[in-house]
Scaffold this motif. Structure first.
Motif, PDB file in Angstrom:
ATOM      1  N   SER A  31     121.734  93.696 -56.851  1.00 27.93           N
ATOM      2  CA  SER A  31     120.712  93.060 -57.605  1.00 27.93           C
ATOM      3  C   SER A  31     119.552  93.259 -56.673  1.00 27.93           C
ATOM      4  CB  SER A  31     120.736  91.598 -57.773  1.00 27.93           C
ATOM      5  OG  SER A  31     120.992  90.905 -56.689  1.00 27.93           O
ATOM      6  N   VAL A  32     118.320  93.533 -57.015  1.00 30.11           N
ATOM      7  CA  VAL A  32     117.028  93.588 -56.372  1.00 30.11           C
ATOM      8  C   VAL A  32     115.892  92.910 -56.954  1.00 30.11           C
ATOM      9  CG1 VAL A  32     115.111  95.553 -55.786  1.00 30.11           C
ATOM     10  CG2 VAL A  32     117.499  96.226 -55.737  1.00 30.11           C
ATOM     11  N   LEU A  33     115.183  92.051 -55.830  1.00 35.34           N
ATOM     12  CA  LEU A  33     114.238  91.269 -56.386  1.00 35.34           C
ATOM     13  C   LEU A  33     112.870  91.607 -55.548  1.00 35.34           C
ATOM     14  CD1 LEU A  33     116.178  87.586 -55.323  1.00 35.34           C
ATOM     15  CD2 LEU A  33     116.395  89.261 -57.616  1.00 35.34           C
ATOM     16  N   ASP A  34     111.930  91.299 -56.173  1.00 37.73           N
ATOM     17  CA  ASP A  34     110.548  91.128 -55.705  1.00 37.73           C
ATOM     18  C   ASP A  34     109.698  90.221 -56.404  1.00 37.73           C
ATOM     19  OD1 ASP A  34     107.953  92.662 -57.010  1.00 37.73           O
ATOM     20  OD2 ASP A  34     109.700  93.901 -57.946  1.00 37.73           O
ATOM     21  N   LYS A  35     108.761  89.787 -55.286  1.00 39.60           N
ATOM     22  CA  LYS A  35     107.899  88.715 -55.762  1.00 39.60           C
ATOM     23  C   LYS A  35     106.472  89.120 -55.431  1.00 39.60           C
ATOM     24  CE  LYS A  35     108.312  84.614 -53.515  1.00 39.60           C
ATOM     25  NZ  LYS A  35     107.233  84.004 -52.989  1.00 39.60           N
ATOM     26  N   GLY A  36     105.796  89.609 -56.339  1.00 43.54           N
ATOM     27  CA  GLY A  36     104.551  90.255 -56.124  1.00 43.54           C
ATOM     28  C   GLY A  36     104.463  91.539 -55.459  1.00 43.54           C
ATOM     29  N   THR A  37     105.418  92.083 -55.176  1.00 48.02           N
ATOM     30  CA  THR A  37     105.461  93.466 -54.502  1.00 48.02           C
ATOM     31  C   THR A  37     105.015  94.645 -55.489  1.00 48.02           C
ATOM     32  OG1 THR A  37     107.059  92.901 -53.023  1.00 48.02           O
ATOM     33  CG2 THR A  37     106.644  95.217 -53.471  1.00 48.02           C
ATOM     34  N   LEU A  38     105.446  94.594 -56.571  1.00 47.54           N
ATOM     35  CA  LEU A  38     105.175  95.563 -57.797  1.00 47.54           C
ATOM     36  C   LEU A  38     103.626  95.390 -57.885  1.00 47.54           C
ATOM     37  CD1 LEU A  38     106.148  97.717 -59.577  1.00 47.54           C
ATOM     38  CD2 LEU A  38     106.607  96.002 -61.327  1.00 47.54           C
ATOM     39  N   ASP A  39     103.141  94.039 -58.125  1.00 44.41           N
ATOM     40  CA  ASP A  39     101.706  94.040 -58.250  1.00 44.41           C
ATOM     41  C   ASP A  39     100.937  94.649 -57.199  1.00 44.41           C
ATOM     42  OD1 ASP A  39     102.935  92.263 -59.942  1.00 44.41           O
ATOM     43  OD2 ASP A  39     101.488  90.479 -59.848  1.00 44.41           O
ATOM     44  N   ALA A  40     101.104  94.395 -56.021  1.00 43.58           N
ATOM     45  CA  ALA A  40     100.463  94.876 -54.948  1.00 43.58           C
ATOM     46  C   ALA A  40     100.459  96.513 -54.892  1.00 43.58           C
ATOM     47  CB  ALA A  40     100.907  94.450 -53.443  1.00 43.58           C
ATOM     48  N   ILE A  41     101.601  97.078 -55.156  1.00 44.23           N
ATOM     49  CA  ILE A  41     101.713  98.527 -55.344  1.00 44.23           C
ATOM     50  C   ILE A  41     100.830  99.053 -56.621  1.00 44.23           C
ATOM     51  CG2 ILE A  41     103.202 100.347 -55.824  1.00 44.23           C
ATOM     52  CD1 ILE A  41     105.435  98.919 -54.098  1.00 44.23           C
ATOM     53  N   CYS A  42     100.796  98.095 -57.612  1.00 46.38           N
ATOM     54  CA  CYS A  42     100.220  98.702 -58.931  1.00 46.38           C
ATOM     55  C   CYS A  42      98.499  98.285 -58.895  1.00 46.38           C
ATOM     56  CB  CYS A  42     100.543  97.995 -60.201  1.00 46.38           C
ATOM     57  SG  CYS A  42     102.427  98.687 -60.474  1.00 46.38           S
ATOM     58  N   CYS A  43      97.755  97.824 -57.713  1.00 45.14           N
ATOM     59  CA  CYS A  43      96.599  97.620 -57.696  1.00 45.14           C
ATOM     60  C   CYS A  43      95.547  98.536 -57.809  1.00 45.14           C
ATOM     61  CB  CYS A  43      96.288  96.589 -56.604  1.00 45.14           C
ATOM     62  SG  CYS A  43      96.759  94.838 -56.815  1.00 45.14           S
ATOM     63  N   GLY A  44      95.965  99.725 -57.465  1.00 44.68           N
ATOM     64  CA  GLY A  44      95.220 100.975 -57.207  1.00 44.68           C
ATOM     65  C   GLY A  44      95.108 101.858 -58.515  1.00 44.68           C
ATOM     66  N   HIS A  76     104.934  85.913 -64.752  1.00 44.02           N
ATOM     67  CA  HIS A  76     106.191  86.148 -65.720  1.00 44.02           C
ATOM     68  C   HIS A  76     107.212  86.784 -64.777  1.00 44.02           C
ATOM     69  CE1 HIS A  76     103.373  86.172 -68.965  1.00 44.02           C
ATOM     70  NE2 HIS A  76     104.530  85.957 -69.710  1.00 44.02           N
ATOM     71  N   LEU A  77     108.447  86.417 -65.262  1.00 42.47           N
ATOM     72  CA  LEU A  77     109.598  87.020 -64.338  1.00 42.47           C
ATOM     73  C   LEU A  77     110.438  88.302 -65.398  1.00 42.47           C
ATOM     74  CD1 LEU A  77     111.430  86.393 -61.785  1.00 42.47           C
ATOM     75  CD2 LEU A  77     112.984  85.216 -63.127  1.00 42.47           C
ATOM     76  N   TYR A  78     110.436  89.302 -64.877  1.00 43.56           N
ATOM     77  CA  TYR A  78     110.802  90.516 -65.781  1.00 43.56           C
ATOM     78  C   TYR A  78     112.258  90.997 -65.268  1.00 43.56           C
ATOM     79  CZ  TYR A  78     105.989  90.916 -66.920  1.00 43.56           C
ATOM     80  OH  TYR A  78     104.536  90.659 -67.397  1.00 43.56           O
ATOM     81  N   HIS A  79     113.053  91.461 -66.143  1.00 40.92           N
ATOM     82  CA  HIS A  79     114.382  91.844 -65.744  1.00 40.92           C
ATOM     83  C   HIS A  79     114.656  93.279 -66.292  1.00 40.92           C
ATOM     84  CE1 HIS A  79     114.281  87.504 -66.161  1.00 40.92           C
ATOM     85  NE2 HIS A  79     115.538  87.448 -65.444  1.00 40.92           N
ATOM     86  N   ALA A  80     115.198  93.827 -65.365  1.00 40.71           N
ATOM     87  CA  ALA A  80     115.717  95.307 -65.941  1.00 40.71           C
ATOM     88  C   ALA A  80     117.181  95.663 -65.393  1.00 40.71           C
ATOM     89  CB  ALA A  80     114.828  96.324 -65.400  1.00 40.71           C
ATOM     90  N   GLY A 134     125.099  98.526 -63.904  1.00 47.40           N
ATOM     91  CA  GLY A 134     124.979  97.456 -64.241  1.00 47.40           C
ATOM     92  C   GLY A 134     124.269  96.307 -63.757  1.00 47.40           C
ATOM     93  N   GLY A 135     123.641  96.754 -62.467  1.00 51.21           N
ATOM     94  CA  GLY A 135     122.736  95.940 -61.439  1.00 51.21           C
ATOM     95  C   GLY A 135     121.545  95.607 -62.016  1.00 51.21           C
ATOM     96  N   LEU A 136     120.936  94.495 -61.510  1.00 48.34           N
ATOM     97  CA  LEU A 136     119.595  94.014 -62.045  1.00 48.34           C
ATOM     98  C   LEU A 136     118.631  93.988 -61.067  1.00 48.34           C
ATOM     99  CD1 LEU A 136     119.055  92.329 -64.618  1.00 48.34           C
ATOM    100  CD2 LEU A 136     119.548  90.114 -63.235  1.00 48.34           C
ATOM    101  N   TRP A 137     117.343  94.402 -61.712  1.00 51.39           N
ATOM    102  CA  TRP A 137     116.153  94.384 -60.945  1.00 51.39           C
ATOM    103  C   TRP A 137     115.359  93.216 -61.458  1.00 51.39           C
ATOM    104  CZ3 TRP A 137     111.546  98.357 -61.284  1.00 51.39           C
ATOM    105  CH2 TRP A 137     110.490  98.014 -60.630  1.00 51.39           C
ATOM    106  N   ILE A 138     114.787  92.256 -60.819  1.00 53.58           N
ATOM    107  CA  ILE A 138     114.203  91.064 -61.277  1.00 53.58           C
ATOM    108  C   ILE A 138     112.800  91.125 -60.392  1.00 53.58           C
ATOM    109  CG2 ILE A 138     114.127  88.528 -61.465  1.00 53.58           C
ATOM    110  CD1 ILE A 138     116.936  88.680 -61.389  1.00 53.58           C
ATOM    111  N   THR A 139     111.792  91.040 -61.078  1.00 55.66           N
ATOM    112  CA  THR A 139     110.482  90.987 -60.408  1.00 55.66           C
ATOM    113  C   THR A 139     109.404  90.053 -60.902  1.00 55.66           C
ATOM    114  OG1 THR A 139     108.388  92.716 -60.048  1.00 55.66           O
ATOM    115  CG2 THR A 139     109.616  92.953 -62.111  1.00 55.66           C
TER     116      THR A 139
END
Length: 223
Positions: free
Chosen positions: A119-132, A189-193, A153-158
């Motif tokens: 599993s991979v988690l992030d809390k605000g990292t995708l937001d920071a990368i997507c600001c520009g 929001h908590l997103y799952h992929a 079958g692994g999970l990304w949660i952001t």
């Protein structure tokens, strides 16, 4: 001093090394671990053994990795693009068995072998990368890197401030047939992929140490 932080419009232009060098505060992005986030992660990760390698993206000076480790996850890796943030985390939390901090770019993750994490988690990292500008391209780099290091079958949660109308298309990848989201509070929001389970006959993953981390092996039978 612990400071809760929300996203600012200028984050895309930040030099994160300078940001952490100039900041003496320990910062928690978006929301703390206690409460809604801890409950949601416990439910989302219920299908994983606590020994399954877990990766946190963009750890900064947050205590998320340490809190997960304290809650029984005994193979946690936290990464950040800032070497100073990584060193600060190492000094703050020490080097307990099953917890490590590494400098790595979430858009590449080339420090890790394929299939290194359950599993991979992030809390605000995708937001920071997507600001520009060009945020969709940057987000796809993150998604591609995460897809590579996750086992089938692994999970990304952001956890993100961005609305579903923005995030869900970014998670629309052929190897991720399962995506969903849930609100954590009125802002976040908590997103799952979940990564595609290629070869659905594989029923069990075993983790074994390799240089620089862990890697999964699978078997085509139950044990």
């Amino acid at each position: 001093l612990i400071t809760p932080c929300t996203m600012r419009a200028d984050f895309a232009a930040l030099d994160w090394e300078q940001y952490h060098l100039q900041s003496s505060r320990r910062e928690e992005w978006l929301l703390p671990y206690d409460g809604a986030l801890a409950r949601a992660l416990s439910m989302s990760l219920a299908g994983f053994a606590r020994s399954a390698p877990l990766l946190e993206l963009g750890c900064g000076t947050s205590d998320l990795a340490m809190r997960l480790h304290n809650d029984g996850w005994n193979n946690v890796t936290a990464v950040d693009i800032s070497a100073h943030a990584v060193e600060t985390a190492r000094r703050q939390w020490g080097s307990p068995s099953g917890l490590r901090f590494i400098r790595a770019d979430a858009r590449r993750l080339d420090a890790f072998e394929p299939h290194s994490f359950g599993s991979v988690l992030d809390k605000g990292t995708l937001d920071a990368i997507c600001c520009g500008e060009g945020f969709d391209h940057e987000a796809k780099l993150v998604a591609s890197a995460v897809e590579r290091v996750l086992v089938p079958g692994g999970l990304w949660i952001t956890a993100s401030l961005m609305p579903p109308s923005v995030v869900m298309p970014l998670l629309d990848r052929s190897n991720w047939p399962y995506t969903r989201y849930e609100p954590l509070d009125h802002r976040v929001h908590l997103y799952h992929a979940r990564r595609h389970k290629r070869g659905c006959g594989w029923t069990k993953w075993h983790w074994h140490p390799v240089e620089g981390g862990w890697r999964a092996k699978y078997a085509n039978s139950l044990f």
